[in-house]
Design a protein around this motif. Structure first.
Motif, PDB file in Angstrom:
ATOM      1  N   LEU A  80      60.145 -59.469  40.651  1.00  0.00           N
ATOM      2  CA  LEU A  80      59.741 -59.350  42.045  1.00  0.00           C
ATOM      3  C   LEU A  80      60.226 -60.574  42.806  1.00  0.00           C
ATOM      4  CD1 LEU A  80      56.001 -58.258  41.650  1.00  0.00           C
ATOM      5  CD2 LEU A  80      57.973 -56.769  42.097  1.00  0.00           C
ATOM      6  N   ASP A  81      60.686 -60.372  44.018  1.00  0.00           N
ATOM      7  CA  ASP A  81      60.923 -61.502  44.899  1.00  0.00           C
ATOM      8  C   ASP A  81      59.557 -62.086  45.284  1.00  0.00           C
ATOM      9  OD1 ASP A  81      62.207 -63.331  46.478  1.00  0.00           O
ATOM     10  OD2 ASP A  81      63.290 -61.843  47.674  1.00  0.00           O
ATOM     11  N   VAL A  82      59.536 -63.225  45.934  1.00  0.00           N
ATOM     12  CA  VAL A  82      58.291 -63.815  46.421  1.00  0.00           C
ATOM     13  C   VAL A  82      58.337 -63.838  47.935  1.00  0.00           C
ATOM     14  CG1 VAL A  82      56.740 -65.795  46.384  1.00  0.00           C
ATOM     15  CG2 VAL A  82      58.086 -65.230  44.349  1.00  0.00           C
ATOM     16  N   ASP A  83      57.379 -63.188  48.563  1.00  0.00           N
ATOM     17  CA  ASP A  83      57.341 -63.064  50.013  1.00  0.00           C
ATOM     18  C   ASP A  83      56.374 -64.110  50.560  1.00  0.00           C
ATOM     19  OD1 ASP A  83      57.855 -62.068  52.516  1.00  0.00           O
ATOM     20  OD2 ASP A  83      56.355 -60.488  52.394  1.00  0.00           O
ATOM     21  N   TYR A  84      56.894 -65.303  50.819  1.00  0.00           N
ATOM     22  CA  TYR A  84      56.057 -66.389  51.307  1.00  0.00           C
ATOM     23  C   TYR A  84      55.681 -66.184  52.775  1.00  0.00           C
ATOM     24  CZ  TYR A  84      57.691 -68.887  47.143  1.00  0.00           C
ATOM     25  OH  TYR A  84      57.975 -69.253  45.849  1.00  0.00           O
ATOM     26  N   ASP A  85      54.478 -66.645  53.104  1.00  0.00           N
ATOM     27  CA  ASP A  85      54.019 -66.707  54.488  1.00  0.00           C
ATOM     28  C   ASP A  85      53.967 -65.347  55.170  1.00  0.00           C
ATOM     29  OD1 ASP A  85      53.984 -69.548  54.253  1.00  0.00           O
ATOM     30  OD2 ASP A  85      56.146 -69.575  54.656  1.00  0.00           O
ATOM     31  N   ARG A  86      53.638 -64.309  54.414  1.00  0.00           N
ATOM     32  CA  ARG A  86      53.505 -62.986  55.029  1.00  0.00           C
ATOM     33  C   ARG A  86      52.334 -62.975  55.992  1.00  0.00           C
ATOM     34  NH1 ARG A  86      54.989 -58.018  55.772  1.00  0.00           N
ATOM     35  NH2 ARG A  86      56.859 -58.603  54.653  1.00  0.00           N
ATOM     36  N   PRO A  87      52.554 -62.532  57.219  1.00  0.00           N
ATOM     37  CA  PRO A  87      51.426 -62.419  58.159  1.00  0.00           C
ATOM     38  C   PRO A  87      50.371 -61.468  57.622  1.00  0.00           C
ATOM     39  CG  PRO A  87      53.520 -62.164  59.291  1.00  0.00           C
ATOM     40  CD  PRO A  87      53.814 -62.117  57.820  1.00  0.00           C
ATOM     41  N   TYR A  88      49.140 -61.799  57.855  1.00  0.00           N
ATOM     42  CA  TYR A  88      48.041 -60.952  57.409  1.00  0.00           C
ATOM     43  C   TYR A  88      47.336 -60.377  58.621  1.00  0.00           C
ATOM     44  CZ  TYR A  88      45.623 -65.312  58.473  1.00  0.00           C
ATOM     45  OH  TYR A  88      45.179 -66.440  59.094  1.00  0.00           O
ATOM     46  N   TRP A  89      46.685 -59.260  58.405  1.00  0.00           N
ATOM     47  CA  TRP A  89      45.936 -58.644  59.488  1.00  0.00           C
ATOM     48  C   TRP A  89      44.557 -59.262  59.557  1.00  0.00           C
ATOM     49  CZ3 TRP A  89      41.934 -54.603  59.153  1.00  0.00           C
ATOM     50  CH2 TRP A  89      41.535 -54.147  60.413  1.00  0.00           C
ATOM     51  N   ASN A  90      44.137 -59.653  60.731  1.00  0.00           N
ATOM     52  CA  ASN A  90      42.803 -60.190  60.962  1.00  0.00           C
ATOM     53  C   ASN A  90      42.246 -59.483  62.189  1.00  0.00           C
ATOM     54  OD1 ASN A  90      40.666 -61.894  62.088  1.00  0.00           O
ATOM     55  ND2 ASN A  90      41.318 -63.428  60.593  1.00  0.00           N
ATOM     56  N   PRO A  91      41.075 -58.864  62.074  1.00  0.00           N
ATOM     57  CA  PRO A  91      40.580 -58.081  63.214  1.00  0.00           C
ATOM     58  C   PRO A  91      40.382 -58.906  64.477  1.00  0.00           C
ATOM     59  CG  PRO A  91      38.889 -58.340  61.524  1.00  0.00           C
ATOM     60  CD  PRO A  91      40.186 -58.811  60.923  1.00  0.00           C
ATOM     61  N   ARG A  92      40.220 -60.231  64.337  1.00  0.00           N
ATOM     62  CA  ARG A  92      40.047 -61.067  65.517  1.00  0.00           C
ATOM     63  C   ARG A  92      41.381 -61.448  66.136  1.00  0.00           C
ATOM     64  NH1 ARG A  92      36.526 -65.804  63.170  1.00  0.00           N
ATOM     65  NH2 ARG A  92      38.019 -65.454  61.488  1.00  0.00           N
ATOM     66  N   PHE A  93      42.426 -61.522  65.331  1.00  0.00           N
ATOM     67  CA  PHE A  93      43.754 -61.901  65.827  1.00  0.00           C
ATOM     68  C   PHE A  93      44.773 -60.900  65.285  1.00  0.00           C
ATOM     69  CE2 PHE A  93      41.224 -65.763  65.340  1.00  0.00           C
ATOM     70  CZ  PHE A  93      41.228 -66.228  66.637  1.00  0.00           C
TER      71      PHE A  93
END
Length: 301
Positions: free
Chosen positions: A138-151
């Motif tokens: 697997l490649d490594v996907d650094y710094d993937r944005p995450y979902w946050n209900p506030r932002f």
């Protein structure tokens, strides 16, 4: 045969002996992990990502202990070790510095619950060489944005969050038998900051998952696709289609732990804390130095 198809082939059941309590009574335990590409195709392909707590008990002083008898078995199935693949012994193992004592607080170290195993350059019976060459990486996907209900990041046309993880692991406590590869699929629901590590990058993210012990260390994969052809786009959305970047299915999370204190601290955005699992953020700041260190060890393997 389905467990030997890429990228599922990269997922492994990991056996360790670990003195969890640091009292001189080591236990035989099982975790999960995945073979990763840390060097952009350069160097030896011998690195497996898992949870730090699978490799080190995280205790202070003389009670601290690393795992022994570490064995990595990709494509493990109902018959046990897959005879066409086999297992790889560990050459070395490393964990993030934040996991090791002294820790800032008991919860903060779980924000860095990441470890890596450098396997020997051949499997135990000598029939296959480097683990990454044998089963893929697997490649490594650094710094993937995450979902946050506030932002929230931009939703698709149907209001769904844009990041979907495929979670693979070998849970071994009932109702799971330990030899079936269990998959859950969903977005990252929310994040928590346990404090102690002064960085917005040092948090944990949660997704829905009811797997039991043994799932620890299992990969959260983005850009997942079938071995021979991407899954057909039958729903008109691209949330589960292969990524343009990274170039291959990629590790974007690692199974770490359940919600601390159960539902007591369950945020309003969540309804099933006992059916959620956390992963540290996979970042260039905290995680990449560890994986690079493992790759450096692998290059001398």
């Amino acid at each position: 045969g389905k467990y030997t198809k890429y990228p599922v082939s990269t997922v492994a059941k990991i056996f360790v002996t670990l003195d969890v309590a640091g009292l001189g009574n080591p236990l035989d335990l099982a975790c999960s992990g995945a073979v990763i590409n840390t060097g952009g195709g350069f160097g030896q392909n011998d690195v497996v990502a898992t949870a730090a707590h699978c490799l080190n008990n995280g205790l202070p002083g003389a009670r601290n202990a690393y795992a022994t008898n570490v064995l990595v078995c990709p494509s493990y199935n109902a018959n046990g070790v897959n005879p066409h693949v086999g297992c790889w012994e560990a050459h070395n193992q490393l964990v993030t510095p934040a996991w090791l004592p002294p820790v800032l607080n008991l919860l903060s170290k779980w924000e860095q619950d990441v470890g890596c195993i450098v396997t020997k350059n051949h499997n135990t019976d000598g029939t296959l060489g480097h683990i990454g060459d044998a089963v893929g990486m697997l490649d490594v996907d650094y710094d993937r944005p995450y979902w946050n209900p506030r932002f929230p990041y931009p939703f698709d046309q149907d209001g769904y969050p844009p990041v979907v993880y495929f979670n693979f692991s070998y849970p071994a406590n009932p109702p799971f038998p330990g030899h079936h590869l269990i998959t859950s699929v969903g977005p990252g629901w929310y994040t928590l900051d346990y404090g102690g590590i002064p960085s917005a990058l040092s948090t944990v993210k949660f997704m829905g998952n009811d797997a039991t012990s043994g799932a620890d260390g299992g990969p959260w994969i983005v850009g997942y696709e079938h071995a021979t052809a991407g899954y057909p786009d039958i729903d008109g959305r691209d949330r589960t289609d292969p990524l343009a970047f990274p170039a291959m299915p990629a590790l974007a999370g690692i199974n770490s732990h359940r919600r601390p204190l159960g539902a007591i601290l369950c945020p309003p955005s969540s309804f099933f804390c006992d059916q959620e699992i956390a992963s540290p953020q996979i970042t260039t700041f905290f995680t990449k130095p560890l994986f690079d260190q493992c790759q450096g060890v692998a290059n001398t393997n």
